[in-house]
Design a protein around this motif. Structure first.
Motif, mmCIF file in Angstrom:
data_model
loop_
_atom_site.group_PDB
_atom_site.id
_atom_site.type_symbol
_atom_site.label_atom_id
_atom_site.label_comp_id
_atom_site.label_asym_id
_atom_site.label_seq_id
_atom_site.Cartn_x
_atom_site.Cartn_y
_atom_site.Cartn_z
ATOM 1 N N LEU A 5 10.279 60.342 15.861
ATOM 2 C CA LEU A 5 11.143 60.799 16.949
ATOM 3 C C LEU A 5 10.444 60.619 18.299
ATOM 4 C CD1 LEU A 5 13.814 62.184 17.651
ATOM 5 C CD2 LEU A 5 12.804 64.364 16.981
ATOM 6 N N LEU A 6 9.131 60.511 18.249
ATOM 7 C CA LEU A 6 8.338 60.379 19.483
ATOM 8 C C LEU A 6 8.503 59.012 20.136
ATOM 9 C CD1 LEU A 6 5.152 61.994 17.942
ATOM 10 C CD2 LEU A 6 6.661 63.065 19.622
ATOM 11 N N ASN A 7 9.107 58.076 19.408
ATOM 12 C CA ASN A 7 9.273 56.728 19.956
ATOM 13 C C ASN A 7 10.484 56.590 20.874
ATOM 14 O OD1 ASN A 7 7.033 55.336 18.999
ATOM 15 N ND2 ASN A 7 7.965 55.049 16.973
ATOM 16 N N PHE A 8 11.283 57.660 21.011
ATOM 17 C CA PHE A 8 12.476 57.561 21.849
ATOM 18 C C PHE A 8 12.185 58.032 23.279
ATOM 19 C CE2 PHE A 8 13.892 57.715 17.484
ATOM 20 C CZ PHE A 8 14.885 56.745 17.439
ATOM 21 N N GLY A 9 12.886 57.441 24.230
ATOM 22 C CA GLY A 9 12.695 57.787 25.642
ATOM 23 C C GLY A 9 11.583 56.975 26.282
ATOM 24 N N ASP A 10 11.418 57.136 27.600
ATOM 25 C CA ASP A 10 10.316 56.447 28.287
ATOM 26 C C ASP A 10 8.989 57.068 27.899
ATOM 27 O OD1 ASP A 10 11.590 54.493 30.256
ATOM 28 O OD2 ASP A 10 12.769 56.314 30.528
ATOM 29 N N CYS A 11 9.019 58.360 27.634
ATOM 30 C CA CYS A 11 7.862 59.001 27.022
ATOM 31 C C CYS A 11 8.280 60.295 26.353
ATOM 32 C CB CYS A 11 6.734 59.205 28.031
ATOM 33 S SG CYS A 11 7.117 60.308 29.358
ATOM 34 N N ALA A 12 7.402 60.795 25.497
ATOM 35 C CA ALA A 12 7.648 62.044 24.782
ATOM 36 C C ALA A 12 6.337 62.817 24.747
ATOM 37 C CB ALA A 12 8.131 61.760 23.363
ATOM 38 N N THR A 13 6.439 64.138 24.897
ATOM 39 C CA THR A 13 5.212 64.944 24.898
ATOM 40 C C THR A 13 5.149 65.832 23.660
ATOM 41 O OG1 THR A 13 6.235 66.787 26.096
ATOM 42 C CG2 THR A 13 5.228 65.039 27.425
ATOM 43 N N LEU A 14 3.943 66.000 23.149
ATOM 44 C CA LEU A 14 3.689 66.835 21.972
ATOM 45 C C LEU A 14 2.819 68.021 22.369
ATOM 46 C CD1 LEU A 14 2.372 64.697 18.961
ATOM 47 C CD2 LEU A 14 4.309 66.276 18.912
ATOM 48 N N SER A 15 2.994 69.131 21.697
ATOM 49 C CA SER A 15 2.035 70.228 21.822
ATOM 50 C C SER A 15 1.234 70.311 20.532
ATOM 51 C CB SER A 15 2.759 71.557 22.041
ATOM 52 O OG SER A 15 1.852 72.631 21.829
ATOM 53 N N LEU A 16 -0.084 70.441 20.679
ATOM 54 C CA LEU A 16 -0.953 70.645 19.509
ATOM 55 C C LEU A 16 -1.581 72.033 19.581
ATOM 56 C CD1 LEU A 16 -2.738 67.132 19.355
ATOM 57 C CD2 LEU A 16 -0.542 67.811 18.371
ATOM 58 N N HIS A 17 -0.770 72.989 20.022
ATOM 59 C CA HIS A 17 -1.225 74.381 20.111
ATOM 60 C C HIS A 17 -1.317 74.980 18.705
ATOM 61 C CE1 HIS A 17 -0.751 78.766 20.905
ATOM 62 N NE2 HIS A 17 -1.615 78.451 21.856
ATOM 63 N N ALA A 18 -2.165 75.982 18.565
ATOM 64 C CA ALA A 18 -2.416 76.603 17.266
ATOM 65 C C ALA A 18 -1.142 77.091 16.576
ATOM 66 C CB ALA A 18 -3.401 77.752 17.435
ATOM 67 N N THR A 19 -0.097 77.399 17.333
ATOM 68 C CA THR A 19 1.139 77.883 16.721
ATOM 69 C C THR A 19 2.057 76.748 16.270
ATOM 70 O OG1 THR A 19 2.119 77.941 18.920
ATOM 71 C CG2 THR A 19 1.221 80.010 18.079
ATOM 72 N N LYS A 20 1.690 75.512 16.571
ATOM 73 C CA LYS A 20 2.564 74.403 16.225
ATOM 74 C C LYS A 20 2.229 73.847 14.830
ATOM 75 C CE LYS A 20 4.823 74.105 20.256
ATOM 76 N NZ LYS A 20 4.648 75.264 21.170
ATOM 77 N N MET A 21 3.100 72.924 14.380
ATOM 78 C CA MET A 21 2.983 72.321 13.050
ATOM 79 C C MET A 21 1.582 71.758 12.770
ATOM 80 S SD MET A 21 4.054 70.934 10.282
ATOM 81 C CE MET A 21 3.210 69.394 10.496
ATOM 82 N N PHE A 22 1.116 70.947 13.680
ATOM 83 C CA PHE A 22 -0.220 70.356 13.581
ATOM 84 C C PHE A 22 -0.956 70.731 14.860
ATOM 85 C CE2 PHE A 22 -3.018 66.951 15.034
ATOM 86 C CZ PHE A 22 -3.937 66.952 13.992
ATOM 87 N N HIS A 23 -2.239 71.111 14.755
ATOM 88 C CA HIS A 23 -2.868 71.616 15.976
ATOM 89 C C HIS A 23 -4.349 71.258 16.120
ATOM 90 C CE1 HIS A 23 -5.494 74.929 14.592
ATOM 91 N NE2 HIS A 23 -4.735 74.845 13.524
ATOM 92 N N SER A 24 -4.814 71.418 17.362
ATOM 93 C CA SER A 24 -6.232 71.273 17.676
ATOM 94 C C SER A 24 -6.677 72.511 18.468
ATOM 95 C CB SER A 24 -6.460 69.993 18.483
ATOM 96 O OG SER A 24 -5.684 70.024 19.670
ATOM 97 N N VAL A 25 -6.200 73.669 18.083
ATOM 98 C CA VAL A 25 -6.344 74.963 18.775
ATOM 99 C C VAL A 25 -5.491 74.927 20.050
ATOM 100 C CG1 VAL A 25 -7.829 76.774 19.688
ATOM 101 C CG2 VAL A 25 -8.676 75.268 17.876
ATOM 102 N N GLU A 26 -5.987 74.255 21.087
ATOM 103 C CA GLU A 26 -5.189 73.901 22.258
ATOM 104 C C GLU A 26 -5.194 72.377 22.295
ATOM 105 O OE1 GLU A 26 -3.576 75.717 24.576
ATOM 106 O OE2 GLU A 26 -4.437 77.734 24.450
ATOM 107 N N GLY A 27 -4.058 71.802 22.649
ATOM 108 C CA GLY A 27 -4.042 70.349 22.726
ATOM 109 C C GLY A 27 -2.633 69.837 22.930
ATOM 110 N N GLY A 28 -2.548 68.579 23.270
ATOM 111 C CA GLY A 28 -1.247 67.965 23.442
ATOM 112 C C GLY A 28 -1.401 66.461 23.428
ATOM 113 N N ALA A 29 -0.279 65.772 23.493
ATOM 114 C CA ALA A 29 -0.327 64.310 23.523
ATOM 115 C C ALA A 29 0.912 63.807 24.243
ATOM 116 C CB ALA A 29 -0.381 63.746 22.103
ATOM 117 N N ILE A 30 0.773 62.620 24.820
ATOM 118 C CA ILE A 30 1.933 61.958 25.424
ATOM 119 C C ILE A 30 2.055 60.594 24.762
ATOM 120 C CG2 ILE A 30 3.116 61.407 27.590
ATOM 121 C CD1 ILE A 30 0.759 62.800 29.047
#
Ligand SMILES: *Cc1c(COP(=O)(O)O)cnc(C)c1O
Length: 351
Positions: A153-178
């Motif tokens: 689903l991340l392949n749609f749009g000009d860009c998509a942002t992810l959260s990698l916060h500890a409460t999310k599905m997959f995490h790095s404690v705090e983190g994100g990706a574009i």
């Protein structure tokens, strides 16, 4: 590899941050796993939004009021003018059919959210974007591992942002990706997250510090080893909840052709009174739930309280997310569902 071993490697190298080997390795692993090309790791999901907005040079946008405060907060902090448009009452996502013509003429971008990993109507949004020449930035904070039409689903749009916060599905404690569609945007964002500097450390753009540290990437690498296990268990738990509760509560309508990651278990109650009653009774039974997202952002002075968004307001007032985490067992889900059913039956008999 165990988190502790990554940490001792990091101290051996004495390379603690600034695009180190752990960040590089995690980037490669995630690109392969998610099936995306231009992925940039950042310090958190909120900075992912900031950097995405800045990279796309947007100034006026249309967004959804049914989201976490970060989506709108980042817009306001970037001095981007925003107008809300209502969501679909079934999917909880920005409804492309509801966006006003005059707003489309005014805006230079759209910021929809794939709520709980449920794909927006990406085709209709893409058509609007082409017709009115708009950038599309998806807040895909919930979408790690979500697929649509056979791809991330991340392949749609000009860009998509992810959260990698500890409460999310997959995490790095705090983190994100574009995740960017175009290489040029990826290159620009890579400078923005490092003070706007180019490779000779010359600040050629106005930037910020949104880099992910080696320690956070190390956590991402250790969690990554179990990501399939985590996701398949959560998917199964979600299916179990749905099976048991479908007669008792309303559920989000899932897009056809979508593969869910099992990140959340949202339920929609009949009204706010019922929700408050259920939430309190569950708490009395030691079961924690979350009103997510509440309140509806278009009802807040913080975000320039605007025209009522009836669907978003209604969903916000009635939505309750039930427990969903890896350590939860099927037996736990069975117990929770039985308690939910008996509380609701009780309440409904009273009114
Ligand atoms: C969690 C979340 C964010 C923020 O991500 P952080 O990593 O916590 O900064 C943004 N948008 C949505 C929809 C979220 O759920």
């Amino acid at each position: 590899m165990h988190y502790q071993s990554h940490i001792s490697d990091i101290f051996q190298r004495n390379w603690l941050t600034n695009n180190g080997p752990c960040v590089e390795m995690l980037t490669e692993k995630l690109k392969g796993y998610l099936g995306v090309e231009h992925l940039l790791l950042v310090a958190n999901g909120t900075l992912a939004l900031h950097v995405a907005y800045q990279t796309m040079s947007i100034t006026k946008t249309i967004t959804t009021p049914f989201t976490f405060a970060a989506t709108s907060g980042a817009l306001r902090l970037q001095n981007i003018q925003m107008r809300f448009s209502d969501v679909c009452d079934k999917t909880f996502n920005l409804d492309p059919k509801k966006v006003k013509e005059q707003d489309l003429e005014w805006a230079d971008s759209l910021v929809p959210v794939h709520v709980f990993g449920n794909p927006c109507d990406v085709n209709a949004i893409q058509s609007l974007a082409e017709k009115y020449n708009l950038k599309v930035i998806y807040d895909a904070a919930h979408c790690f591992g979500s697929e649509y039409q056979g791809q991330s689903l991340l392949n749609f749009g000009d860009c998509a942002t992810l959260s990698l916060h500890a409460t999310k599905m997959f995490h790095s404690v705090e983190g994100g990706a574009i995740i960017f569609k175009h290489q040029a945007d990826f290159e620009k964002a890579k400078k923005i997250i490092n003070f706007g500097q180019n490779q000779s450390q010359l600040p050629v753009l106005v930037g910020t510090n949104a880099k992910m540290s080696e320690m956070h990437a190390a956590m991402g690498l250790s969690v990554f080893e179990s990501v399939d296990l985590i996701m398949s268990h959560r998917r199964a738990l979600q299916q179990e909840y749905i099976k048991q509760l479908t007669e008792y509560v309303d559920l989000q309508e899932h897009a056809i052709g979508a593969e869910f990651n099992g990140a959340y278990m949202p339920t929609l109650l009949k009204n706010q009174d019922e929700l408050l009653y259920l939430k309190q009774k569950l708490e009395d039974n030691g079961i924690q739930t979350r009103r997510y997202f509440y309140p509806c952002l278009s009802d807040l002075d913080t975000y320039a309280k605007s025209v009522a968004m009836p669907n978003a307001r209604s969903i916000s007032s009635r939505i309750l997310c039930l427990p969903m985490y890896y350590d939860l067992s099927f037996e736990d889900v069975g117990i929770i569902c039985n308690i939910v059913k008996s509380i609701l039956t009780n309440f409904r008999q009273k009114v």
